[in-house]
Design an enzyme around this catalytic site. Structure first.
Site, PDB file in Angstrom:
ATOM      1  N   ASN A   7       0.884  -1.169   0.000  1.00  0.00           N
ATOM      2  CA  ASN A   7       0.000   0.000   0.000  1.00  0.00           C
ATOM      3  C   ASN A   7       0.921   1.218   0.000  1.00  0.00           C
ATOM      4  OD1 ASN A   7      -1.624   2.177   0.546  1.00  0.00           O
ATOM      5  ND2 ASN A   7      -2.682   1.246   2.272  1.00  0.00           N
ATOM      6  N   ARG A   9       0.480   4.214   0.323  1.00  0.00           N
ATOM      7  CA  ARG A   9       0.148   5.265   1.292  1.00  0.00           C
ATOM      8  C   ARG A   9       0.608   4.928   2.704  1.00  0.00           C
ATOM      9  NH1 ARG A   9      -5.761   7.202   0.924  1.00  0.00           N
ATOM     10  NH2 ARG A   9      -4.814   8.856   2.150  1.00  0.00           N
ATOM     11  N   CYS A  10       1.073   3.707   2.909  1.00  0.00           N
ATOM     12  CA  CYS A  10       1.501   3.241   4.231  1.00  0.00           C
ATOM     13  C   CYS A  10       3.015   3.398   4.372  1.00  0.00           C
ATOM     14  CB  CYS A  10       1.100   1.779   4.395  1.00  0.00           C
ATOM     15  SG  CYS A  10       1.801   0.984   5.852  1.00  0.00           S
ATOM     16  N   SER A  11       3.452   4.093   5.410  1.00  0.00           N
ATOM     17  CA  SER A  11       4.885   4.331   5.592  1.00  0.00           C
ATOM     18  C   SER A  11       5.649   3.020   5.815  1.00  0.00           C
ATOM     19  CB  SER A  11       5.130   5.297   6.750  1.00  0.00           C
ATOM     20  OG  SER A  11       4.687   4.739   7.974  1.00  0.00           O
ATOM     21  N   ARG A  14       6.084   1.364   2.453  1.00  0.00           N
ATOM     22  CA  ARG A  14       7.126   2.053   1.664  1.00  0.00           C
ATOM     23  C   ARG A  14       8.514   1.731   2.203  1.00  0.00           C
ATOM     24  NH1 ARG A  14       3.581   6.399   2.424  1.00  0.00           N
ATOM     25  NH2 ARG A  14       5.102   7.417   3.769  1.00  0.00           N
TER      26      ARG A  14
END
Length: 114
Positions: A7, A9-11, A14
């Site tokens: 995802n 948008r998930c730190s 990433r």
């Protein structure tokens, strides 16, 4: 072959992807929020992770409570909820050689490559 359920948008997701790339691992990226896993795929993930559905589901998500899920829900109810609402699936998940790890913390996934 290595796959990451990712995802962007998930730190943590990433960070896990970056960690893999820094270790010269180029995973196939599965954007599981758009490419929703089937119930069978989720069951396979659970086997690869060696965990129960309760350990894979994000219980603090608003949708978890909205769906009426609780600690008393059945595994089947949790599987169906994760299939129809993939945001409930814990992330990121890295799969390598038929085993999987959740990247929380991201460094945990490196155990798959030892």
């Amino acid at each position: 072959m290595t796959t990451i359920y990712h995802n962007p948008r998930c730190s943590k997701s990433r960070q896990t992807l970056q960690l893999l790339e820094e270790n010269n691992i180029q995973p196939e990226i599965r954007l599981y929020l758009q490419d929703t896993p089937s119930i069978e795929e989720i069951q396979t993930l659970l086997t690869q992770l060696d965990i129960k559905p309760l350990e894979l589901i994000r219980t603090k998500e608003t949708i978890y409570k909205e769906l009426g899920l609780s600690k008393d829900s059945t595994d089947e109810e949790r599987l169906q909820a994760m299939h129809t609402n993939p945001s409930l699936i814990e992330r990121p998940i890295v799969i390598h050689n038929n085993k999987a790890k959740i990247g929380r913390p991201p460094e945990d996934v490196l155990a798959l490559f030892k």
